[in-house]
Write an enzyme that holds these catalytic residues in place. Structure first.
Site, PDB file in Angstrom:
ATOM      1  N   CYS A   1       2.077   5.888   3.574  1.00  0.00           N
ATOM      2  CA  CYS A   1       0.794   5.187   3.430  1.00  0.00           C
ATOM      3  C   CYS A   1      -0.411   6.120   3.495  1.00  0.00           C
ATOM      4  O   CYS A   1      -1.397   5.885   2.822  1.00  0.00           O
ATOM      5  CB  CYS A   1       0.673   4.071   4.459  1.00  0.00           C
ATOM      6  SG  CYS A   1       0.489   4.632   6.166  1.00  0.00           S
TER       7      CYS A   1
ATOM      8  N   CYS B   1       7.120   5.558  12.508  1.00  0.00           N
ATOM      9  CA  CYS B   1       6.136   4.481  12.634  1.00  0.00           C
ATOM     10  C   CYS B   1       6.848   3.149  12.860  1.00  0.00           C
ATOM     11  O   CYS B   1       6.461   2.381  13.743  1.00  0.00           O
ATOM     12  CB  CYS B   1       5.266   4.416  11.389  1.00  0.00           C
ATOM     13  SG  CYS B   1       4.079   3.064  11.407  1.00  0.00           S
TER      14      CYS B   1
END
Ligand SMILES: Nc1ncnc2c1ncn2[C@@H]1O[C@H](COP(=O)(O)OP(=O)(O)OP(=O)(O)O)[C@@H](O)[C@H]1O
Length: 365
Positions: free
Chosen positions: A193, A96
């Site tokens: 997350c 990411c």
């Protein structure tokens, strides 16, 4: 190439670090624009968006929201599930950061005519002989350099890292002193997350809702994720497991196996749906090969015998020698054996505190 200016685009997650980063950039005289990416909303909560917006308003800076949910779903969530189905251990935060967060920041900054891009990451950067490097944060407990080995000069040259030079404790005090109590007292985010606690539940839920699309009708995911055998190194049955994607090489806890000796996941055989368990010493390896690698400066790393390699965020550092193979992989010769090397995970290289690059592990021996 855009000219340097005093304008910066900051990734604002709504958390303490990027909020303090906004204040520090402002105090350093930058014109700050905040962007909050909608990547994934845990329990559909959008409180982080409100927090980022409110802070931006209070600081008098421009704030935009960028919906990246579709690309996050494709590039991160699908990849994550695919990797487990392939018997690998994915690194979603690394991917990411290197492929999504920083490139998106650069792209949006370009569109807005902003030169600098920033985050609240705890890392620093230095320039040595015209080359930029990421270096460790001052706060060793927060250092996030491990996730940023994939960044190249086009990004490194324009990033600002206002949190690298202070500790988390100082960051909280900084916000409190300026009257930002909510920012000062926010909880630290933990883990990945989209599955902060346990990836197995995430995987199960994701496959139930999306598995058919991902794997295809001809081979439903339920045929891949089903009860299988834990075996010893000779193939003898030990116990039943819940399906190979729910295990990771090096794993000891949560196996549900109770023997009179500690056992670890040594291998995952996807075709047979078997998970091999062994003693820790049987997991020791001295060589590994990496794909999708990035090296910041070849001269500083290739062939040197004093390179440090890390294969986990919190794991110890080992010494190694790195070379490029004829088929363009990185070969890592470890100087001491290392356990729990899992395909799919990242290896990051350091020397004298400089992050020199890294790659994705494909094989080890
Ligand atoms: N949704 C998001 N939108 C914009 N930027 C983000 C987002 N999530 C993370 N970032 C940026 O990436 C940095 C590192 O994120 P990460 O989640 O690893 O760290 P963190 O310590 O939880 O940071 P924070 O306290 O700012 O939430 C953040 O400080 C922020 O600048």
């Amino acid at each position: 190439m855009m000219e340097e200016n005093k304008r910066v685009l900051l990734g604002m997650s709504g958390g303490t670090d990027s909020s303090v980063a906004a204040m520090r950039l402002l105090e350093a005289g930058y014109e700050v624009t905040g962007v909050t990416f909608r990547f994934y909303e845990l329990n559909e909560s959008t409180e982080y968006l409100e927090d980022a917006r409110n802070l931006a308003e209070r600081l008098g800076i421009r704030h935009i929201t960028y919906d990246a949910r579709e690309v996050f779903n494709k590039q991160i969530l699908e990849y994550f599930v695919h990797e487990y189905l392939a018997g690998h251990t994915p690194v979603p935060c690394t991917l990411c950061n290197n492929r999504l967060k920083w490139p998106l920041l650069a792209e949006i900054a370009d569109e807005m005519g902003i030169f600098y891009i920033a985050t609240g990451h705890y890392v620093q950067k230095v320039k040595l002989e015209d080359t930029y490097y990421i270096t460790h944060a001052v706060d060793p407990d927060k250092d996030q350099s491990f996730f940023l080995w994939g960044l190249k000069q086009d990004i490194l040259s324009r990033i600002l890292l206002p949190m690298g030079g202070i500790t988390k404790v100082e960051a909280r005090a900084w916000a409190a002193e300026r009257g930002f109590q909510k920012v000062a007292t926010k909880k630290d985010s933990i883990g990945v997350c989209f599955c902060p606690m346990d990836y197995r539940n995430f995987l199960k839920n994701w496959l139930v809702s999306n598995g058919q699309i991902l794997v295809g009708n001809s081979w439903p995911w339920s045929a891949m994720v089903k009860r299988g055998r834990f075996v010893d190194e000779k193939g003898n049955f030990i116990a039943w497991h819940e399906g190979y994607p729910f295990y990771t090489i090096g794993q000891r806890r949560g196996l549900g196996v109770h023997l009179n000796r500690p056992v670890f996941v040594k291998e995952i055989n996807t075709e047979k749906n078997e998970v091999v368990l062994s003693s820790l010493s049987a997991l020791e390896k001295t060589e590994m090969w990496l794909k999708d690698w990035n090296i910041v400066n070849r001269e500083r790393i290739l062939g040197h015998s004093d390179i440090i390699v890390k294969i986990r965020y919190r794991k110890q550092e080992n010494h190694c020698t790195v070379t490029i193979t004829s088929d363009n992989k990185l070969h890592v010769q470890l100087h001491e054996p290392l356990t729990a090397i899992a395909p799919g995970q990242a290896a990051a290289f350091y020397k004298d505190g400089l992050l020199l690059g890294g790659g994705i592990i494909i094989e080890s021996r």
